[in-house]
Design an enzyme around this catalytic site. Sequence first.
Site, PDB file in Angstrom:
ATOM      1  CG  ASN A   7      -1.954  12.600  -9.427  1.00  0.00           C
ATOM      2  OD1 ASN A   7      -0.934  12.948 -10.024  1.00  0.00           O
ATOM      3  ND2 ASN A   7      -2.008  12.475  -8.119  1.00  0.00           N
ATOM      4  NE  ARG A  91      -0.523  16.304  -7.398  1.00  0.00           N
ATOM      5  CZ  ARG A  91       0.497  15.595  -6.952  1.00  0.00           C
ATOM      6  NH1 ARG A  91       0.714  14.400  -7.432  1.00  0.00           N
ATOM      7  NH2 ARG A  91       1.281  16.076  -6.042  1.00  0.00           N
ATOM      8  CG  HIS A 180       1.440  18.239   0.421  1.00  0.00           C
ATOM      9  ND1 HIS A 180       2.400  18.117   1.389  1.00  0.00           N
ATOM     10  CD2 HIS A 180       1.456  17.081  -0.282  1.00  0.00           C
ATOM     11  CE1 HIS A 180       2.988  16.932   1.285  1.00  0.00           C
ATOM     12  NE2 HIS A 180       2.442  16.287   0.270  1.00  0.00           N
ATOM     13  CG  HIS A 208      -0.600  16.773   3.552  1.00  0.00           C
ATOM     14  ND1 HIS A 208      -1.709  16.641   2.732  1.00  0.00           N
ATOM     15  CD2 HIS A 208       0.250  15.791   3.179  1.00  0.00           C
ATOM     16  CE1 HIS A 208      -1.520  15.616   1.918  1.00  0.00           C
ATOM     17  NE2 HIS A 208      -0.340  15.090   2.160  1.00  0.00           N
ATOM     18  N   GLY A 210       1.959  12.724   5.695  1.00  0.00           N
ATOM     19  CA  GLY A 210       1.820  11.447   4.976  1.00  0.00           C
ATOM     20  C   GLY A 210       3.197  10.896   4.733  1.00  0.00           C
ATOM     21  CG  ASN A 211       5.610   7.989   1.850  1.00  0.00           C
ATOM     22  OD1 ASN A 211       6.388   7.814   2.796  1.00  0.00           O
ATOM     23  ND2 ASN A 211       5.670   7.316   0.735  1.00  0.00           N
ATOM     24  NE  ARG A 241       9.860  13.464  -0.272  1.00  0.00           N
ATOM     25  CZ  ARG A 241       8.672  13.952  -0.618  1.00  0.00           C
ATOM     26  NH1 ARG A 241       8.459  15.250  -0.590  1.00  0.00           N
ATOM     27  NH2 ARG A 241       7.702  13.159  -0.976  1.00  0.00           N
ATOM     28  CG  PHE A 284       4.771   7.434  10.655  1.00  0.00           C
ATOM     29  CD1 PHE A 284       5.172   7.812   9.385  1.00  0.00           C
ATOM     30  CD2 PHE A 284       5.186   8.211  11.733  1.00  0.00           C
ATOM     31  CE1 PHE A 284       5.967   8.933   9.183  1.00  0.00           C
ATOM     32  CE2 PHE A 284       5.980   9.338  11.546  1.00  0.00           C
ATOM     33  CZ  PHE A 284       6.368   9.697  10.268  1.00  0.00           C
ATOM     34  NE  ARG A 285       0.529   1.467   7.835  1.00  0.00           N
ATOM     35  CZ  ARG A 285      -0.065   1.504   6.657  1.00  0.00           C
ATOM     36  NH1 ARG A 285      -1.300   1.087   6.540  1.00  0.00           N
ATOM     37  NH2 ARG A 285       0.566   1.930   5.575  1.00  0.00           N
ATOM     38  N   GLY A 331      -2.148  10.370   5.430  1.00  0.00           N
ATOM     39  CA  GLY A 331      -1.963   9.030   6.001  1.00  0.00           C
ATOM     40  C   GLY A 331      -1.620   8.988   7.476  1.00  0.00           C
ATOM     41  CD  GLU A 334      -6.689  11.428   6.132  1.00  0.00           C
ATOM     42  OE1 GLU A 334      -7.167  10.325   5.825  1.00  0.00           O
ATOM     43  OE2 GLU A 334      -6.432  12.313   5.300  1.00  0.00           O
ATOM     44  CG  ASN A 335      -4.912   6.307   9.155  1.00  0.00           C
ATOM     45  OD1 ASN A 335      -6.063   5.905   9.345  1.00  0.00           O
ATOM     46  ND2 ASN A 335      -4.456   6.656   7.973  1.00  0.00           N
ATOM     47  CD  GLU A 384      -3.796  15.798  -2.245  1.00  0.00           C
ATOM     48  OE1 GLU A 384      -3.759  14.647  -1.769  1.00  0.00           O
ATOM     49  OE2 GLU A 384      -2.789  16.405  -2.624  1.00  0.00           O
TER      50      GLU A 384
HETATM   51  P1  ADP Z   1       1.379   9.997   0.279  1.00  0.00           P
HETATM   52  O1  ADP Z   1       2.235  11.132   0.706  1.00  0.00           O
HETATM   53  O2  ADP Z   1       2.138   8.916  -0.438  1.00  0.00           O
HETATM   54  O3  ADP Z   1       0.070  10.389  -0.372  1.00  0.00           O
HETATM   55  P2  ADP Z   1      -0.280   9.139   2.481  1.00  0.00           P
HETATM   56  O4  ADP Z   1      -0.878  10.429   2.842  1.00  0.00           O
HETATM   57  O5  ADP Z   1      -1.165   8.091   1.854  1.00  0.00           O
HETATM   58  O6  ADP Z   1       1.033   9.291   1.636  1.00  0.00           O
HETATM   59  O7  ADP Z   1       0.380   8.509   3.795  1.00  0.00           O
HETATM   60  C1  ADP Z   1       1.016   7.265   3.752  1.00  0.00           C
HETATM   61  C2  ADP Z   1       1.616   7.004   5.109  1.00  0.00           C
HETATM   62  O8  ADP Z   1       0.590   7.039   6.106  1.00  0.00           O
HETATM   63  C3  ADP Z   1       2.222   5.628   5.246  1.00  0.00           C
HETATM   64  O9  ADP Z   1       3.568   5.612   4.838  1.00  0.00           O
HETATM   65  C4  ADP Z   1       2.121   5.369   6.733  1.00  0.00           C
HETATM   66  O10 ADP Z   1       3.312   5.813   7.343  1.00  0.00           O
HETATM   67  C5  ADP Z   1       0.999   6.247   7.207  1.00  0.00           C
HETATM   68  N1  ADP Z   1      -0.133   5.466   7.710  1.00  0.00           N
HETATM   69  C6  ADP Z   1      -1.129   4.896   7.020  1.00  0.00           C
HETATM   70  N2  ADP Z   1      -1.972   4.236   7.851  1.00  0.00           N
HETATM   71  C7  ADP Z   1      -1.491   4.390   9.103  1.00  0.00           C
HETATM   72  C8  ADP Z   1      -1.882   3.946  10.405  1.00  0.00           C
HETATM   73  N3  ADP Z   1      -2.968   3.202  10.582  1.00  0.00           N
HETATM   74  N4  ADP Z   1      -1.108   4.313  11.457  1.00  0.00           N
HETATM   75  C9  ADP Z   1      -0.022   5.048  11.290  1.00  0.00           C
HETATM   76  N5  ADP Z   1       0.401   5.502  10.094  1.00  0.00           N
HETATM   77  C10 ADP Z   1      -0.307   5.179   9.027  1.00  0.00           C
END
Ligand code: ADP
Length: 397
Positions: A7, A91, A180, A208, A210-211, A241, A284-285, A331, A334-335, A384
């Site tokens: 990638n 990718r 994605h 999906h 994430g960031n 964004r 988000f943390r 991110g 999943e979390n 991925e």
């Molecule tokens: P990318 O789009 O860069 O691939 P990811 O899918 O890795 O991003 O997601 C990253 C984001 O996931 C981080 O910016 C954060 O906001 C979030 N994240 C990661 N761990 C946690 C957690 N334990 N609780 C809440 N949000 C989380």
Amino acid sequence: MNILVINAGSSSLKYQLLNPETQQVLAKGLCERIGIDGKFTYKPEGKEAIKEADVAMPTHNEAIKAVLDALVAPGNGVIGSMKEIDAVGHRVVHGGEKFAKSVLITEEVMAAIEECNPLAPLHNPANIIGIRACQELMPGTPMVAVFDTAFHQTMPAAAYMYALPYEYYEKDKVRRYGFHGTSHKYVTQRAAAMLGKPIEELKLISCHLGNGSSITAVDGGKSVDTTMGFTPLAGVPMGTRSGDLDAGILQYLMNKYGMGIDEMLNVLNKKSGVEGLSCVSSDFRDLEAAAAKGDEKAALAQKKFAYEVKKYVGAYAAAMGGVDAIIFTAGVGENDKAIRSMVCEGLEYMGVKLDAAANDVRGKEAVISAADSKAKVLLIPTNEELMIAIDTAALVK
Ligand code: ADP
């Protein structure tokens, strides 16, 4: 069979060597600051990651050479020689309307990928540089391109067309492409496996988050709508964004503050989203922590994000005429149990009932809906690299 997944970005390159049949990851890592001061990370399976700074990496060629050398090095290497790499999966961000699936790379394919460069000027040229570097260092090894956009090429015209003068589509290819795709394809296939049903019989909504975030409606295994658009700026708010907004705002702010379009887009891409709204962070943390201490803007950013995701879940259930399962991945998906819970709250009328205890889980495949929930809610970590390796192996076999 060992597949090297690459990638390549403009100044970084992520890699993974894996066996798609056993799903064993032999090694992975990344090269950063290519063309600057070269940082190299290599993690062989079962061992600590090795990090090196100031590695001579003026171009992607030296970066990939460093990866190949590490993979075969005595001691921490994971293969005997480069002959044990059966193929390379790359990718590629944008395949335009030319690529509806992954393809074996030929010179013709390279030319077609280059033609998509104007659609992803920051990403595709870097992906091409990564492919060229591998071709030079590994002549004779088959290479496959896996596109972020390909999975969404099944969308019907009513979903992918913008209500703009038709000529902008015909002449300029302005339409919704979606991104994605590799992740949405992977998690929806896993969802079918978890539900024990053929994917052809399922209506799925893949979130999906994430960031960068996108939601996709997948009917019978095919993407029928997705929130990202002509670019990855569209859809729900993201880390930095804005997501969807009224284009009239651009004219208003640009006139008022004398901003050019580049400056305006920089605001929309890098200073907006939950970071812009919360004035706290894109992570988000951090939002969770700030909201817990009573920060109202951080709480609002979380609410706004979950609200927009929920709106698309409702929209896509309407588009497909129902939903069998909602998937959370990436991110945040999943979390972040709080966000998942906020998204599902109030969807009981659609047959969606989250189980609070089951939702108290992170980063592993799980059914998080209640036993009597008509539509299932699933947590599925995305992968991925594995999807790219599976596609690559299928094409070179
Ligand atoms: P990318 O789009 O860069 O691939 P990811 O899918 O890795 O991003 O997601 C990253 C984001 O996931 C981080 O910016 C954060 O906001 C979030 N994240 C990661 N761990 C946690 C957690 N334990 N609780 C809440 N949000 C989380």
